[in-house]
Design a protein around this motif. Structure first.
Motif, PDB file in Angstrom:
ATOM      1  N   UNK A 132       0.796  -1.211   0.000  1.00 14.65           N
ATOM      2  CA  UNK A 132       0.000   0.000   0.000  1.00 14.65           C
ATOM      3  C   UNK A 132       0.831   1.265   0.000  1.00 14.65           C
ATOM      4  N   UNK A 133       0.150   2.354  -0.157  1.00  6.10           N
ATOM      5  CA  UNK A 133       0.725   3.665   0.101  1.00  6.10           C
ATOM      6  C   UNK A 133      -0.379   4.550   0.673  1.00  6.10           C
ATOM      7  N   UNK A 445       2.890   5.354  -6.008  1.00  4.48           N
ATOM      8  CA  UNK A 445       3.806   4.243  -6.237  1.00  4.48           C
ATOM      9  C   UNK A 445       3.519   3.557  -7.564  1.00  4.48           C
ATOM     10  N   UNK A 446       2.259   3.507  -7.956  1.00  5.27           N
ATOM     11  CA  UNK A 446       1.893   2.869  -9.213  1.00  5.27           C
ATOM     12  C   UNK A 446       2.202   3.794 -10.373  1.00  5.27           C
ATOM     13  N   UNK A 486       3.237  11.298  -1.056  1.00  8.69           N
ATOM     14  CA  UNK A 486       2.847   9.895  -0.966  1.00  8.69           C
ATOM     15  C   UNK A 486       3.858   9.165  -0.092  1.00  8.69           C
ATOM     16  N   UNK A 487       3.362   8.440   0.893  1.00  2.62           N
ATOM     17  CA  UNK A 487       4.202   7.576   1.724  1.00  2.62           C
ATOM     18  C   UNK A 487       4.033   6.155   1.210  1.00  2.62           C
ATOM     19  N   UNK A 488       5.081   5.632   0.619  1.00  3.91           N
ATOM     20  CA  UNK A 488       5.026   4.342  -0.068  1.00  3.91           C
ATOM     21  C   UNK A 488       5.461   3.221   0.866  1.00  3.91           C
ATOM     22  N   UNK A 489       4.642   2.187   0.967  1.00  3.37           N
ATOM     23  CA  UNK A 489       4.978   1.032   1.807  1.00  3.37           C
ATOM     24  C   UNK A 489       5.109  -0.250   0.994  1.00  3.37           C
ATOM     25  N   UNK A 490       5.123  -0.142  -0.308  1.00  5.35           N
ATOM     26  CA  UNK A 490       5.101  -1.332  -1.146  1.00  5.35           C
ATOM     27  C   UNK A 490       6.473  -1.986  -1.246  1.00  5.35           C
ATOM     28  N   UNK A 491       6.470  -3.268  -1.580  1.00  6.87           N
ATOM     29  CA  UNK A 491       7.711  -3.999  -1.790  1.00  6.87           C
ATOM     30  C   UNK A 491       8.439  -3.458  -3.014  1.00  6.87           C
TER      31      UNK A 491
END
Length: 655
Positions: A132-133, A445-446, A486-491
């Motif tokens: 997620x982000x 992120x996308x 944006x705070x990115x938490x994705x792998x």
């Protein structure tokens, strides 16, 4: 208001992938959720997945609550052993405990929980989501709002959190390694440190006089804050150590506003001094000024191209772009443009330097391979901000609600730049009054996902590249956003076939680590243990609230009786005789806030009447002022009220 679309592939593949993946999970050997190991391996459909979770601190031997861990998935072709690249896995981490949908129902396994995560069910979220982000909005007041674009509540995007600060913010930067967001507070003379795991203010750090612009050097060791002090002797940069969150020094550079850039190896920091007409070069290792370089009358912005190893500085009064050799630290060329130059940014590949000319309504394009001005792109209505995605430059204009998009592939000698635009609201940004220097456009992120804040109408717009207009918008009630990040938490694929993310482990215990792959279809639950941290203070609430109502879905219309039990934390017994318990509930995302009377009905059980006349998602909070437990201190309860006709259809379908 339209709902924001889910902007990852997970929702799109839910029906197709989950059924097959569940079968794959059940068929896969050795899949035992709760298995006591931090490292695991599964092979299925010709693919091998190796999971590991290790402490970030080299001295740590075990995973521990409150500490950071590096989570890694190594994905290989089983036959050849070659890494699989670009496969976009999904992962979630949650406590290895079960969820009950209603009283008496079967316990839900790890794979069932994944289905709930993918559906975006209100109130059902993993403890850690590695896909997620969050969209973070800087408001005009002393707060930020955090939006979760992946979870919808009755068609409305979720406000994940609202964070209050001492004073309004001006600029911010993400520190990915420590999962913190740093926000400058000019009127407080400080930087707010916000944990992005829970979006709470961790601390405030002294940052000199009038801290404005903030930048993080490439190796993320130090934060650099520009001090726009009224007295020239106090103008310069304050350096903050990201390890201990303390000031590491102040370097006086000169008067005026300061913009900051770095060499890619974090050897040098470059700081503009608008009133002094110079750029100061600072050695990062010594945090001392190396030299001042005269660049023109009024240096306004700068950017470093790793491709050309050159620094580019725009001068608003002279209308020229100074080119500084990153090794020799001297001006090697001045590129004539036009007076009125302002913000300057380097494209993500380092190939071009784009400089906005607010007065002339142009974007000047410099080819960094030749240091020549190769294009002038017309942009209407005073362009003042520029942000990049991988394929476009997004230009915001003061006098227009439209956002201009310059196709980066059409930049270069002999080319004609392609410019498109879309509406982000109906009011121009200059109607908002007090703007901030932080960006009002952010790329998610996308690929191709863009968020745009319109400070004049108080809304944030969600746009996907290729669309004619934003697909939806979001409004923060009671505040007006000025900037977005944006705070990115994705792998991320950190090396061939290795997908990793850094997490802060919230609590001790056993975790299910759910892994999902789209092609080939795999769903597997690994296991991980985290130890109790003896250094963490245990500030337990004196009571625990336990809602009796297990059903999360009710029929809208009329009043609903909610019951909850208050339990003494120390003894575990029922807490009776609480006279001042209160309940506050609202319809997401914050509408119709209502306080309701609570009555004790015996044996520590309490009841409250909640009005669920309208369909939608409701949040219910309990407070006990006599125990210093305000709203938000105790766990909240969520429920979804569906229209009567929809509820009846669901009943008939399940017959």
């Amino acid at each position: 208001m339209k709902a924001w679309s889910k902007v990852s592939w997970f929702g799109a593949v839910l029906t197709l992938c989950l059924g097959a993946a569940v079968a794959a999970e059940e068929a896969a050997p050795g899949n035992t959720p709760g298995k006591a190991t931090a490292d695991d391996r599964v092979a299925h459909n010709g693919v091998v997945v190796e999971f590991s979770a290790k402490p970030v601190e080299k001295s740590a031997k075990e995973l521990m609550e409150g500490a950071f861990a590096d989570v890694r998935f190594k994905i290989l072709d089983e036959a050849s052993g070659q890494p699989l690249r670009g496969v976009a896995p999904g992962a979630w981490m949650d406590m290895a405990q079960v969820i009950r949908s209603q009283e008496g129902s079967d316990q839900k396994s790890c794979k069932d929980k994944v289905a709930l995560y993918l559906k975006g069910v209100v109130g059902i979220r993993p403890m850690l989501d590695l896909n997620s982000y969050f969209v973070v909005l800087m408001n005009n007041d002393a707060s930020i709002s955090v939006v979760d674009p992946l979870v919808t509540m009755a068609g409305v995007t979720s406000t994940f959190a609202t964070t209050a600060m001492k004073r309004p913010g001006a600029d911010w930067v993400n520190h990915n390694n420590t999962r913190r967001l740093f926000v400058t507070l000019p009127k407080a003379g400080e930087v707010a440190v916000i944990e992005t795991d829970n979006f709470k203010v961790e601390s405030y750090v002294a940052a000199g006089k009038v801290p404005m612009r903030i930048a993080l050097q490439p190796d993320q060791r130090y934060l650099w804050v520009g001090n726009n002090a009224a007295d020239a002797k106090d103008g310069g940069v304050t350096v903050i150590d990201t390890a201990d969150l303390k000031p590491a020094g102040f370097i006086a550079t000169g008067g005026g506003h300061h913009e900051i850039a770095f060499s890619p190896d974090s050897r040098y920091a470059f700081v503009t001094n608008r009133d002094a007409g110079t750029v100061s070069v600072i050695g990062v290792a010594t945090r001392a000024k190396v030299k001042d370089i005269n660049t023109g009358s009024t240096p306004l912005a700068l950017g470093y191209s790793a491709l050309s190893r050159m620094l580019y500085v725009s001068d608003g009064k002279d209308g020229a772009i100074a080119v500084i050799d990153g090794d020799k630290l001297e001006v090697v060329k001045r590129i004539a443009a036009k007076p009125g130059l302002g913000p300057l940014r380097i494209t993500p590949d380092g190939r071009f330097a784009l400089t906005l000319n607010t007065a002339a309504n142009l974007v000047h394009v410099v080819d960094t391979s030749t240091n020549e001005l190769v294009q002038e792109v017309p942009i209407k209505a005073q362009p003042y901000q520029i942000t990049f995605s991988e394929t476009f430059a997004y230009v915001r204009s003061l006098g227009s609600e439209r956002v201009s998009m310059i196709n980066l592939s059409t930049l270069g000698t002999g080319k004609t730049a392609t410019v498109q635009s879309f509406e982000a609201g109906t009011v121009a940004p200059n109607q908002a009054g007090n703007l901030v220097i932080a960006d009002s456009v952010a790329a998610a992120a996308d690929d191709g996902t863009i968020f745009v804040v319109n400070p004049a109408d108080g809304s944030t717009y969600y746009y996907r590249e290729g669309m004619n207009a934003p697909s939806s918008n979001y409004r923060v009630y009671g505040s007006s956003p000025r900037a977005v990040t944006v705070v990115d938490r994705s792998l991320k694929e950190v090396e061939p076939g290795v997908y990793a993310g850094r997490v802060r482990i919230p609590v001790a215990g056993k975790y299910d680590v759910a892994f999902m792959l789209q092609s080939p279809q795999i769903l597997h639950c690994f296991a991980m243990d985290a130890k109790r941290n003896p250094l963490i203070a245990r500030n337990l609430n004196p009571i625990i609230v336990d809602f009796e109502n297990q059903a999360r879905s009710v029929t809208a219309g009329g009043m609903l009786a909610l019951r909850f039990k208050l339990v003494d934390s120390a003894s575990g017994g029922a807490k009776t005789g609480v006279k001042d318990a209160r309940v506050m509930y609202f319809l997401a995302p914050g509408r119709n806030r209502t306080e309701a009377q609570v009555k004790e009905i015996g044996d520590g059980m309490y009841e409250v009447e909640v009005d669920v006349s309208q369909a939608g998602a409701y949040y219910v909070y309990v407070a006990v002022p006599s125990m210093k437990l305000g709203y938000g201190k105790l766990p909240f309860f969520t429920l979804m009220a569906t229209p009567a006709e929809a509820a009846q259809l669901a009943v008939e379908k399940n017959r």
